[in-house]
Design an enzyme around this catalytic site. Structure first.
Site, PDB file in Angstrom:
ATOM      1  N   HIS A 101       1.589  -4.927  25.719  1.00  0.00           N
ATOM      2  CA  HIS A 101       0.155  -4.601  25.668  1.00  0.00           C
ATOM      3  C   HIS A 101      -0.338  -3.800  26.864  1.00  0.00           C
ATOM      4  O   HIS A 101      -1.539  -3.548  26.965  1.00  0.00           O
ATOM      5  CB  HIS A 101      -0.684  -5.879  25.608  1.00  0.00           C
ATOM      6  CG  HIS A 101      -0.547  -6.641  24.347  1.00  0.00           C
ATOM      7  ND1 HIS A 101      -1.362  -6.460  23.262  1.00  0.00           N
ATOM      8  CD2 HIS A 101       0.331  -7.597  23.989  1.00  0.00           C
ATOM      9  CE1 HIS A 101      -1.001  -7.291  22.292  1.00  0.00           C
ATOM     10  NE2 HIS A 101       0.027  -7.990  22.715  1.00  0.00           N
ATOM     11  N   LYS A 106     -16.503  -4.882  28.016  1.00  0.00           N
ATOM     12  CA  LYS A 106     -15.069  -5.152  28.139  1.00  0.00           C
ATOM     13  C   LYS A 106     -14.859  -5.756  29.513  1.00  0.00           C
ATOM     14  O   LYS A 106     -15.801  -5.802  30.318  1.00  0.00           O
ATOM     15  CB  LYS A 106     -14.264  -3.861  27.995  1.00  0.00           C
ATOM     16  CG  LYS A 106     -14.813  -2.690  28.853  1.00  0.00           C
ATOM     17  CD  LYS A 106     -14.082  -1.395  28.581  1.00  0.00           C
ATOM     18  CE  LYS A 106     -14.519  -0.657  27.345  1.00  0.00           C
ATOM     19  NZ  LYS A 106     -13.488  -0.453  26.349  1.00  0.00           N
ATOM     20  N   ARG A 107     -13.634  -6.255  29.791  1.00  0.00           N
ATOM     21  CA  ARG A 107     -13.365  -6.745  31.137  1.00  0.00           C
ATOM     22  C   ARG A 107     -13.664  -5.648  32.157  1.00  0.00           C
ATOM     23  O   ARG A 107     -13.515  -4.466  31.865  1.00  0.00           O
ATOM     24  CB  ARG A 107     -11.909  -7.187  31.245  1.00  0.00           C
ATOM     25  CG  ARG A 107     -11.641  -8.502  30.552  1.00  0.00           C
ATOM     26  CD  ARG A 107     -12.482  -9.617  31.136  1.00  0.00           C
ATOM     27  NE  ARG A 107     -11.940 -10.045  32.407  1.00  0.00           N
ATOM     28  CZ  ARG A 107     -11.262 -11.169  32.594  1.00  0.00           C
ATOM     29  NH1 ARG A 107     -11.079 -12.009  31.583  1.00  0.00           N
ATOM     30  NH2 ARG A 107     -10.795 -11.491  33.780  1.00  0.00           N
ATOM     31  N   LYS A 162     -10.834   0.972  33.511  1.00  0.00           N
ATOM     32  CA  LYS A 162     -11.795   1.104  32.410  1.00  0.00           C
ATOM     33  C   LYS A 162     -13.019   1.920  32.847  1.00  0.00           C
ATOM     34  O   LYS A 162     -13.817   2.337  32.030  1.00  0.00           O
ATOM     35  CB  LYS A 162     -12.199  -0.263  31.882  1.00  0.00           C
ATOM     36  CG  LYS A 162     -11.029  -1.034  31.246  1.00  0.00           C
ATOM     37  CD  LYS A 162     -11.460  -2.415  30.773  1.00  0.00           C
ATOM     38  CE  LYS A 162     -10.318  -3.308  30.333  1.00  0.00           C
ATOM     39  NZ  LYS A 162      -9.832  -3.042  28.976  1.00  0.00           N
ATOM     40  N   THR A 195      -9.668  -2.385  21.368  1.00  0.00           N
ATOM     41  CA  THR A 195     -10.014  -2.837  20.024  1.00  0.00           C
ATOM     42  C   THR A 195     -11.538  -2.847  19.878  1.00  0.00           C
ATOM     43  O   THR A 195     -12.054  -2.695  18.773  1.00  0.00           O
ATOM     44  CB  THR A 195      -9.457  -4.250  19.740  1.00  0.00           C
ATOM     45  OG1 THR A 195      -9.700  -5.072  20.886  1.00  0.00           O
ATOM     46  CG2 THR A 195      -7.964  -4.200  19.460  1.00  0.00           C
ATOM     47  N   LYS A 236     -14.324  -1.686  16.787  1.00  0.00           N
ATOM     48  CA  LYS A 236     -15.464  -2.475  16.292  1.00  0.00           C
ATOM     49  C   LYS A 236     -16.738  -1.633  16.295  1.00  0.00           C
ATOM     50  O   LYS A 236     -17.529  -1.666  15.347  1.00  0.00           O
ATOM     51  CB  LYS A 236     -15.646  -3.730  17.156  1.00  0.00           C
ATOM     52  CG  LYS A 236     -14.475  -4.698  17.027  1.00  0.00           C
ATOM     53  CD  LYS A 236     -14.398  -5.736  18.144  1.00  0.00           C
ATOM     54  CE  LYS A 236     -13.022  -6.400  18.138  1.00  0.00           C
ATOM     55  NZ  LYS A 236     -12.743  -7.189  19.343  1.00  0.00           N
TER      56      LYS A 236
HETATM   57  C1  C3B Z   1      -5.148  -5.603  26.267  1.00  0.00           C
HETATM   58  C2  C3B Z   1      -5.097  -4.120  26.537  1.00  0.00           C
HETATM   59  O1  C3B Z   1      -5.638  -3.859  27.809  1.00  0.00           O
HETATM   60  C3  C3B Z   1      -5.885  -3.407  25.453  1.00  0.00           C
HETATM   61  O2  C3B Z   1      -5.803  -2.015  25.609  1.00  0.00           O
HETATM   62  C4  C3B Z   1      -5.356  -3.796  24.072  1.00  0.00           C
HETATM   63  O3  C3B Z   1      -6.183  -3.281  23.064  1.00  0.00           O
HETATM   64  C5  C3B Z   1      -5.289  -5.294  23.936  1.00  0.00           C
HETATM   65  O4  C3B Z   1      -4.561  -5.879  24.994  1.00  0.00           O
HETATM   66  C6  C3B Z   1      -4.632  -5.732  22.635  1.00  0.00           C
HETATM   67  O5  C3B Z   1      -3.419  -5.080  22.452  1.00  0.00           O
HETATM   68  N1  C3B Z   1      -4.471  -6.443  27.282  1.00  0.00           N
HETATM   69  C7  C3B Z   1      -5.072  -7.640  27.614  1.00  0.00           C
HETATM   70  O6  C3B Z   1      -6.151  -7.948  27.103  1.00  0.00           O
HETATM   71  N2  C3B Z   1      -4.462  -8.487  28.492  1.00  0.00           N
HETATM   72  C8  C3B Z   1      -3.268  -8.182  29.024  1.00  0.00           C
HETATM   73  N3  C3B Z   1      -2.697  -9.017  29.854  1.00  0.00           N
HETATM   74  C9  C3B Z   1      -2.631  -6.968  28.692  1.00  0.00           C
HETATM   75  C10 C3B Z   1      -3.276  -6.113  27.803  1.00  0.00           C
END
Ligand code: C3B
Length: 792
Positions: A343, A521-522, A527, A629, A633
């Site tokens: 991921h 988002k986080r 980001k 994701t 949405k």
């Molecule tokens: C996240 C990624 O940062 C996103 O780009 C991705 O859409 C999602 O996973 C799902 O695949 N991510 C996360 O939330 N936590 C992690 N430790 C690594 C990736």
């Protein structure tokens, strides 16, 4: 339904209706809904056993489920009925829904993806279990104190969790520590610590109730009897000690998103839930099979990132040490069962455990990892090592122990081949594949956006909920003025609601006719929330320079948590709040520009914000966001995206059309090249009077007159490092935002573009993603499709 709710008020809660609280009504409603799930659930289990079907096991340290009432009711086809029953009982349905705490057993995208996958697996009728940890405390709650993030413990389990069934009879002894003895070629692990894993099951029912799977979460308990002797001696602390120690393992969710926690407790959590899950699935397998060599024909195990990567050596251990198989054969069997999803490419997120720690916590596994490493390098001389610089590299381990490794968007999967696993990819050129992420349309359109959902259903029927590509039919409507007006009215209704909520939560008045520009988002440097807030200041400057200009009113909405130890992310939060305070109190800009940052972003907040968004901010440094994701949405709910060519943005743009997407910024390739240029950041700042002015204001303390130096470090880092190229993309981002302004001024033009987004996002259903996993990785499919097509 009404009688069933009353039954639970009386016999499950021991109350009568007159004296029941909102909480009581919510639990009673949940239990009534849960009752309706049970028969579907049992039938599914029976059919799986009867058909000897392959089962999918999704191992994930995180499941970010959110609230369940509305979703469960919707999937059962009881959403209307539940509301009517509650109203007939004289209660407020909304209030009851809002009383439920989010099940926040995850940090962000990775955990929410697991939750969407559970919904799709059930909807598609694929026999599956989700396995994870039943954390006592989910992701921390965020508050702002003078603009700064403050964390407090989340406490969802201080209330009854009505959806789960406790399974005290399902328990496994999980060992840690000790040493290994070898006799006549056999290994015996003499552990020094044991913890019990006990199961809690939540049924997950798919759309229209055709199929039910299980989310099985493990809780840690002490194995022995209570230490009555110490207690009787009056040493109460000693008496409670072993229980407290054992329970630590399932006590809290690690709040790190995409960073390697590197802690002993984290390693224990990972092994705890992985080992319990594997013991459980082996018990199930052996209850009606005896040939361990056929395991891969019946069992597919997916590793959600490297967090459960210890599954490789653990399953080898069970096959060799418990069932007497030879090591090489065991490795092969395990590999044919395992799939691994990567991921992220961020180096700090790739888990590595010091061999000393591994030897201390899991001595037998370290031996097996060495054997796996040896076996792999014998077969593939020159292969990268699993153990490098005294660290076990969990990515390499997962790669070598899986028959398929997948990335989560087309771009990301290519980068996985070119970067982190370049050498392993050369050795195994067909192992890495792509499965672009998806989102469940049940939660992310049907339940969260009723005005739009109703409009779509009225137009094309409700088949889209389980077959999202049917939204394509809406393309025909993009020239239909009357339909566009209704489409806009749905958005406006959501915006009015959100404006009300913002007034209550933030105390800020926002105009529903302004553009709602959302980044949720986080908080992470890659980001680039920082770039967004810098652009906000630049826009503020420009409006103040020319207050009579033809400006497009905007509300900038931020949401997201920073990992508690992530200093820079916390500074960015503080800056956003400081800027909000200054701008929101400026009579010159007034309604033309507002900044709001409601605290404690979570799944529920996303469900409120996304349907009301006009503009979706997907502005990560190209090559850094594996997929995203949230981007999906927003587009599904008719927001336009301003974004870089990163993650799934690339594919979203292809699907909705480049003319319906606001693109800006460097490509992943250009990012790499730019980083090599000495002093690129300083040069970019000096070339941009607009950015220089903004940074100058921040340094001068315009937004923090009480502490002028507050952001000197943050700004200094932009000049000297700027690893995420905020400075290089700033002008291009600003220009793209002005194109957005112009487009927004044409109401029907904007609505037509937004509709094109909704109409062409069907491919991003997690049903499509799961079909891809089932076809290419698991070789599994539905048992009883309830009318749905078999997977090719
Ligand atoms: C996240 C990624 O940062 C996103 O780009 C991705 O859409 C999602 O996973 C799902 O695949 N991510 C996360 O939330 N936590 C992690 N430790 C690594 C990736």
């Amino acid at each position: 339904m009404k009688d069933e709710i009353l039954h639970h008020i009386r016999y499950s809660l021991g109350k009568d209706a007159e004296h029941s609280s909102v909480y009581d009504w919510r639990i009673a409603l949940s239990l009534a809904l849960r009752d309706r799930m049970v028969d579907h659930w049992y039938r599914s289990t029976r059919e799986t056993y009867a058909s000897n079907a392959k089962r999918v096991y999704y191992l994930s340290l995180e499941f970010l489920m959110g609230r369940l009432v509305e979703d469960m009711a919707a999937n059962l086809g009881l959403d209307r009925e539940a509301r009517h029953a509650i109203e007939a009982l004289g209660q407020d349905y909304e209030e009851i829904v809002h009383d439920e705490p989010d099940a926040a057993l995850g940090n962000g995208g990775l955990g929410r993806l697991a939750a969407c996958f559970m919904d799709s697996l059930a909807t598609l009728g694929i026999p599956a279990y989700g396995y994870g940890i039943r954390y006592e405390h989910g992701l921390f709650e965020q508050k702002f104190s003078d603009g700064k993030q403050v964390e407090t413990a989340e406490t969802w389990l201080t209330q009854r969790h009505a959806w789960e069934f406790e399974r005290p009879e399902v328990k496994y002894r999980i060992q840690f520590g000790g040493h290994v003895e070898h006799h006549e070629g056999k290994a015996r692990w003499i552990s020094s610590e044991t913890v019990l894993a006990t199961a809690y099951d939540t049924p997950v029912i798919g759309w229209k109730g055709t199929w039910g799977n299980t989310l099985r979460l493990w809780s840690a308990k002490a194995p022995g009897a209570f230490d009555l002797e110490s207690f009787n001696r009056g040493d109460y602390l000693a008496a409670g000690r072993s229980e407290a120690l054992a329970r630590t393992i399932s006590r809290v969710l690690y709040p790190d998103d995409t960073t390697d926690a590197g802690k002993q407790l984290r390693l224990k959590q990972e092994y705890f839930f992985t080992a319990a899950s594997l013991m459980d699935l082996m018990r199930r397998y052996l209850s009606d099979h005896d040939d361990l060599r056929a395991l891969p024909d019946h069992v597919a195990i997916q590793l959600n990132d490297t967090h459960p990567a210890i599954a490789g050596p653990e399953l080898v251990r069970q096959l060799v040490d418990v069932h007497g198989l030879e090591m090489p054969e065991a490795i092969e069997i395990v590999r044919n069962c395992l799939g691994y999803t990567n991921h992220t490419l961020l180096p700090e997120a790739l888990e590595k455990w010091h061999v000393g720690l591994m030897a201390y916590v899991l001595p037998r596994h370290l031996e097996i990892i060495r054997a796996i490493d040896h076996d792999h390098r014998e077969r593939h001389p020159g292969s990268p090592r699993i153990i490098e610089h005294d660290h076990v590299q969990m990515g390499e381990l997962a790669f070598i122990m899986a028959h398929k490794v997948n990335g989560v968007s087309a771009l990301h999967s290519e980068l996985v081949k070119e970067t982190v696993f370049e050498d392993l990819h050369k050795i195994h050129p067909t192992r890495i594949i792509n499965q672009t992420n998806g989102i469940t349309p049940r939660r992310w359109l049907y339940t969260c956006n009723q005005p739009l959902s109703d409009l779509i259903t009225r137009e094309i029927g409700d088949g889209w909920v389980a077959d999202l590509e049917q939204l394509k039919a809406l393309n025909e409507k993009s020239g239909d003025k009357a339909f566009l007006a209704e489409f806009q009215a749905a958005k406006r209704a959501n915006k009015v609601q959100l404006a009300q909520w913002i007034r209550q939560t933030c105390g800020t008045e926002v105009n529903p006719d302004a553009m709602f520009d959302v980044q949720i988002k986080r908080i992470h440097e890659y980001k680039r929330q920082l770039m967004n807030i810098l652009e906000t200041v630049a826009l503020w400057n420009e409006i103040r320079d020319n207050p009579g200009g033809d400006w497009t009113p905007r509300v900038k909405i931020f949401g997201g948590k920073a990992a508690p130890g992530y200093h820079v992310a916390k500074q960015i939060i503080h800056l956003i709040n400081d800027v909000a305070t200054r701008i929101n109190n400026d009579p010159v800009t007034g309604d033309l520009l507002k900044v709001v940052y409601p605290p404690n972003y979570n799944v529920t907040m996303a469900e409120n914000l996304i349907p009301a968004a006009d503009l979706s901010e997907q502005i990560s440094t190209a090559g850094k966001e594996a997929s995203g994701t949230g981007n999906m949405k927003f587009a599904l709910n008719g927001a336009l995206t301003i974004g870089t060519l990163d993650g799934a943005n690339v594919e979203i743009r292809e699907h909705v059309g480049a003319e319906n997407f606001f693109l800006f910024g460097l490509t992943a390739q250009e990012v790499q090249e730019r980083r090599l240029q000495h002093g690129f950041a300083r040069a970019a700042i000096e070339a941009s009077p607009r950015l220089s002015r903004v940074l100058g204001q921040i340094v001068d303390g315009v937004f923090c007159p009480d502490e002028v130096t507050r952001y000197h470090e943050l700004v200094g880092n932009l000049y000297d490092h700027d690893y995420f190229l905020v400075t290089c993309d700033f002008d291009s981002y600003f220009d793209a935002q002005r194109r957005v302004d112009v487009a927004y001024r044409s109401k029907t033009g904007w609505a037509a573009m937004a509709l094109k987004n909704t109409a062409n996002m069907g491919w991003f259903s997690s049903d499509r993603t799961i079909q891809g996993y089932a076809r290419d990785i698991w070789h599994a499919g539905p048992v009883n499709t309830g009318g749905m097509e078999k997977i090719a």
